[in-house]
Scaffold this active site. Structure first.
Site, PDB file in Angstrom:
ATOM      1  N   ARG A  63       7.541  -5.756  12.525  1.00  0.00           N
ATOM      2  CA  ARG A  63       8.279  -4.947  11.567  1.00  0.00           C
ATOM      3  C   ARG A  63       7.567  -3.640  11.205  1.00  0.00           C
ATOM      4  O   ARG A  63       8.179  -2.575  11.212  1.00  0.00           O
ATOM      5  CB  ARG A  63       8.486  -5.778  10.284  1.00  0.00           C
ATOM      6  CG  ARG A  63       9.508  -5.202   9.315  1.00  0.00           C
ATOM      7  CD  ARG A  63       9.518  -6.013   8.006  1.00  0.00           C
ATOM      8  NE  ARG A  63       9.757  -7.423   8.191  1.00  0.00           N
ATOM      9  CZ  ARG A  63      10.962  -8.007   8.237  1.00  0.00           C
ATOM     10  NH1 ARG A  63      12.048  -7.278   8.075  1.00  0.00           N
ATOM     11  NH2 ARG A  63      11.067  -9.301   8.413  1.00  0.00           N
ATOM     12  N   CYS A  80      35.616  -8.943   6.510  1.00  0.00           N
ATOM     13  CA  CYS A  80      36.384  -9.600   5.459  1.00  0.00           C
ATOM     14  C   CYS A  80      35.569 -10.721   4.844  1.00  0.00           C
ATOM     15  O   CYS A  80      35.944 -11.894   4.916  1.00  0.00           O
ATOM     16  CB  CYS A  80      37.685 -10.128   6.035  1.00  0.00           C
ATOM     17  SG  CYS A  80      38.599  -8.841   6.869  1.00  0.00           S
ATOM     18  N   GLU A  91      -0.696  -8.748  15.701  1.00  0.00           N
ATOM     19  CA  GLU A  91       0.579  -8.630  16.410  1.00  0.00           C
ATOM     20  C   GLU A  91       1.719  -8.321  15.442  1.00  0.00           C
ATOM     21  O   GLU A  91       2.610  -9.139  15.253  1.00  0.00           O
ATOM     22  CB  GLU A  91       0.861  -9.904  17.220  1.00  0.00           C
ATOM     23  CG  GLU A  91       0.637 -11.175  16.439  1.00  0.00           C
ATOM     24  CD  GLU A  91       0.758 -12.448  17.272  1.00  0.00           C
ATOM     25  OE1 GLU A  91       0.518 -12.409  18.490  1.00  0.00           O
ATOM     26  OE2 GLU A  91       1.095 -13.489  16.675  1.00  0.00           O
ATOM     27  N   GLY A 103       3.016  -9.573  10.179  1.00  0.00           N
ATOM     28  CA  GLY A 103       3.421  -9.741   8.786  1.00  0.00           C
ATOM     29  C   GLY A 103       3.033  -8.609   7.862  1.00  0.00           C
ATOM     30  O   GLY A 103       3.133  -8.742   6.642  1.00  0.00           O
TER      31      GLY A 103
HETATM   32  C1  LIG Z   1       7.474 -12.751  13.982  1.00  0.00           C
HETATM   33  C2  LIG Z   1       6.072 -12.898  14.400  1.00  0.00           C
HETATM   34  C3  LIG Z   1       5.209 -11.792  14.352  1.00  0.00           C
HETATM   35  C4  LIG Z   1       5.605 -10.458  13.807  1.00  0.00           C
HETATM   36  O1  LIG Z   1       5.879 -10.529  12.433  1.00  0.00           O
HETATM   37  P1  LIG Z   1       6.196  -9.182  11.610  1.00  0.00           P
HETATM   38  O2  LIG Z   1       6.483  -9.683  10.240  1.00  0.00           O
HETATM   39  O3  LIG Z   1       7.359  -8.546  12.274  1.00  0.00           O
HETATM   40  O4  LIG Z   1       4.992  -8.320  11.676  1.00  0.00           O
HETATM   41  C5  LIG Z   1       3.926 -11.980  14.833  1.00  0.00           C
HETATM   42  N1  LIG Z   1       3.505 -13.168  15.324  1.00  0.00           N
HETATM   43  C6  LIG Z   1       4.319 -14.244  15.353  1.00  0.00           C
HETATM   44  C7  LIG Z   1       3.802 -15.521  15.899  1.00  0.00           C
HETATM   45  C8  LIG Z   1       5.618 -14.149  14.902  1.00  0.00           C
HETATM   46  O5  LIG Z   1       6.405 -15.232  14.931  1.00  0.00           O
END
Ligand SMILES: *Cc1c(COP(=O)(O)O)cnc(C)c1O
Length: 402
Positions: A273, A348, A270, A234
Site C-alpha cells: 500500500r 443500487c 515488503e 503494513g
Molecule cells: C499484504 C501483505 C503485505 C503488504 O501489506 P501492505 O499493508 O500493503 O504494506 C506484505 N506481506 C504480506 C505477507 C502480506 O500478506
C-alpha cells in the site's frame, strides 16, 4: 493538494464517456519509490507486495527501486514473472496448492515463505522429483507483539489466532526438521513475519526489533545464525490526510540502529500500500446532484464496484473536484446546496458510497471528481461484475520516453 499536474490535465481533457477512469502517474510512482529506497539502509532489501496493485506498468515502474517482489499465489507468480522477468520473487501465502508449489519450483523463486510444517513436507516432496538445487526458505511466524505497539492498528494479523504463518513453537519444530533430512533440499535463511497493517514508523521499528530479537533467540537455541529477517509490510497510508506520508526517513534511521546491533544481518521489507497508493486516481463525472431529506447526494459515473476501498475499510475516500464550466442543457444545473456532499456511485445499494458528507466549495452535475489514494487495493479488490456497468478506462501516464 495531491493531484499531480499530469493527472489533472489528463482528466480535464477526457470526454465524459471516457469516465470513469483509473489514471496513474508513473513518474510520481518512480520518484516516490526512489525516495523510499534512498531512505533505507543498504542492508535493507525492498520488496513490493504485488497484491496491492499488480498492473504490469506499475510493477515495471517500480523495478528500478525495488530488490524484488512478494507474490502470494500461482497466478501472481506467473504474472509478475512475465511483467518483470529478471526480478527476484518471494513466494508467500497461507494456502499453497501442490500445483502452485510445483509451478513455483519450476519457475524458480528467490525465497519461500513457508507457512507451516506440512508445507515444508510438500515442498520437499516436489523437490525430490527434480534435479533442482536446494531452495531458500523463510519461516513465517505469527509472533505476539506486546500490546501498546499495535494499539492503533486497523488490521492486526499477528499475536492472535489467524490462518497466517505458524506459532512460535511450531517454528522451533520446523527448525528441528530442517536440521534433519529435509535440510538437504531446503536451506533455512531466516524468519518472516507480517504482523499488522497501518503502522507508523516508530511502531514499525518496534515491531522490527521484536521480530529480529526473537529470531536471534530462536537461532541461538538451535546453535544457528540466521542471516535474514523479513519484517513484512503494513506501512501506514492515512486516508484521512492524503498529503501525509509514512516517515521513511525515521524508519530508515531506526532500522540502521537495529542493524548496528545485528552485524551481518540482512533485513527485508515488503510494503504494498505505502508504495503504490499515491500513484493512482479514480476519476469520474458527476451525473446528478440530489437533495434527500436535507442532505446533498452527488451521484457519479461508476461506483465502489470499481473502487471498493472506502466500503471495505469504512473510510471516506479523499477527492478533488475539477469544475467544468460548460452546462449545455436548457434546465437548471443540479448543484450541492448545503456545502457538503455524499458522493455515491451508480449501484443500487446504499453501500455504494465513496465519501460521506464531505465539505465541498461547489459541486454540480458535469463537474469531475477525482479520488486520490486509489493506487493500491482499489480496482483489483473490487467486485467488477456487480450490476454490469462498463469497465473504467486505464491510463498510465509518464513523460519519460521508454
Ligand atoms: C499484504 C501483505 C503485505 C503488504 O501489506 P501492505 O499493508 O500493503 O504494506 C506484505 N506481506 C504480506 C505477507 C502480506 O500478506
Amino acid at each position: 493538494m495531491t493531484l499531480t499536474p499530469l493527472v489533472r490535465d489528463h482528466v480535464a481533457a477526457l470526454a465524459p464517456d471516457a469516465l470513469p477512469a483509473y489514471v496513474y502517474d508513473l513518474d510520481a510512482l518512480r520518484r516516490h519509490a526512489a525516495a523510499v529506497r534512498a531512505a533505507l539502509p543498504a542492508r535493507v532489501e525492498l520488496y513490493y507486495a504485488a497484491k496491492a496493485n499488480p498492473e504490469p506498468a506499475v510493477l515495471a515502474a517500480l523495478r528500478g527501486s525495488v530488490d524484488g517482489y512478494e507474490v502470494s499465489s500461482g497466478g501472481e507468480l506467473a504474472h509478475v514473472r512475465r511483467a518483470v522477468p529478471d526480478a527476484p520473487l518471494a513466494f508467500g501465502g497461507p494456502g499453497k496448492t501442490p500445483a502452485e508449489i510445483a509451478e513455483a519450483v519450476a519457475l524458480g523463486v528467490h525465497r519461500w515463505h513457508v507457512e507451516g510444517v506440512q508445507e515444508l513436507h510438500r515442498l520437499a516432496e516436489v523437490l525430490a522429483t527434480t534435479p533442482q538445487a536446494p531452495v531458500d526458505v523463510m519461516l513465517r511466524v505469527n509472533l505476539p507483539v506486546a500490546s501498546g505497539q499495535l494499539d492503533s492498528v486497523a488490521l492486526a494479523m499477528g499475536g492472535r489466532p489467524t490462518p497466517f504463518g505458524m506459532d512460535p513453537d511450531t517454528a522451533g519444530e520446523c527448525v528441528g526438521l530442517l536440521a534433519g533430512p529435509l535440510g538437504r533440499r531446503l536451506r533455512l535463511r531466516g524468519i518472516h513475519a507480517h504482523l499488522a497493517s497501518g503502522l507508523d514508523a516508530d511502531a514499525q521499528v518496534a515491531v522490527a526489533e521484536r521480530i529480529t530479537d526473537w529470531s536471534a533467540e530462536l537461532a541461538d537455541r538451535h546453535a544457528l545464525t540466521f542471516d535474514e529477517v523479513n519484517i513484512g509490510g503494513g506501512m501506514a497510508v492515512d486516508y484521512a490526510d492524503p498529503a501525509a506520508r509514512f516517515d521513511w526517513t525515521a524508519f530508515g534511521t531506526g532500522l540502521e540502529k537495529l542493524l548496528d546491533r545485528h552485524p551481518g544481518l540482512t533485513l527485508r521489507i515488503e510494503p504494498g500500500r505505502a508504495l503504490t497508493a499515491y500513484c493512482g486516481w479514480y476519476a469520474t463525472e458527476v451525473l446528478d446532484v440530489k437533495q434527500s431529506h436535507g442532505e446533498d447526494f452527488a451521484v457519479v459515473r461508476g461506483g465502489t464496484h470499481h473502487l471498493r476501498t472506502p466500503a471495505t475499510r469504512g473510510h471516506d475516500q479523499p477527492f478533488t473536484v475539477l469544475p467544468v464550466a460548460e452546462w449545455p442543457h436548457p434546465w437548471s444545473r443540479p448543484a450541492v446546496t448545503t456545502g457538503r456532499a455524499t458522493v455515491a456511485g451508480q449501484l443500487c445499494t446504499p453501500k455504494d458510497v465513496f465519501a460521506h458528507r464531505q465539505p465541498v466549495e461547489a459541486l454540480r452535475a458535469a463537474d469531475r471528481v477525482v479520488f486520490a489514494l486509489a493506487g493500491a487495493y482499489a480496482w483489483n479488490i473490487s467486485h467488477h461484475e456487480f450490476l454490469m456497468h462498463p469497465r473504467p478506462g486505464f491510463h498510465f501516464l509518464t513523460t519519460e520516453t521508454p
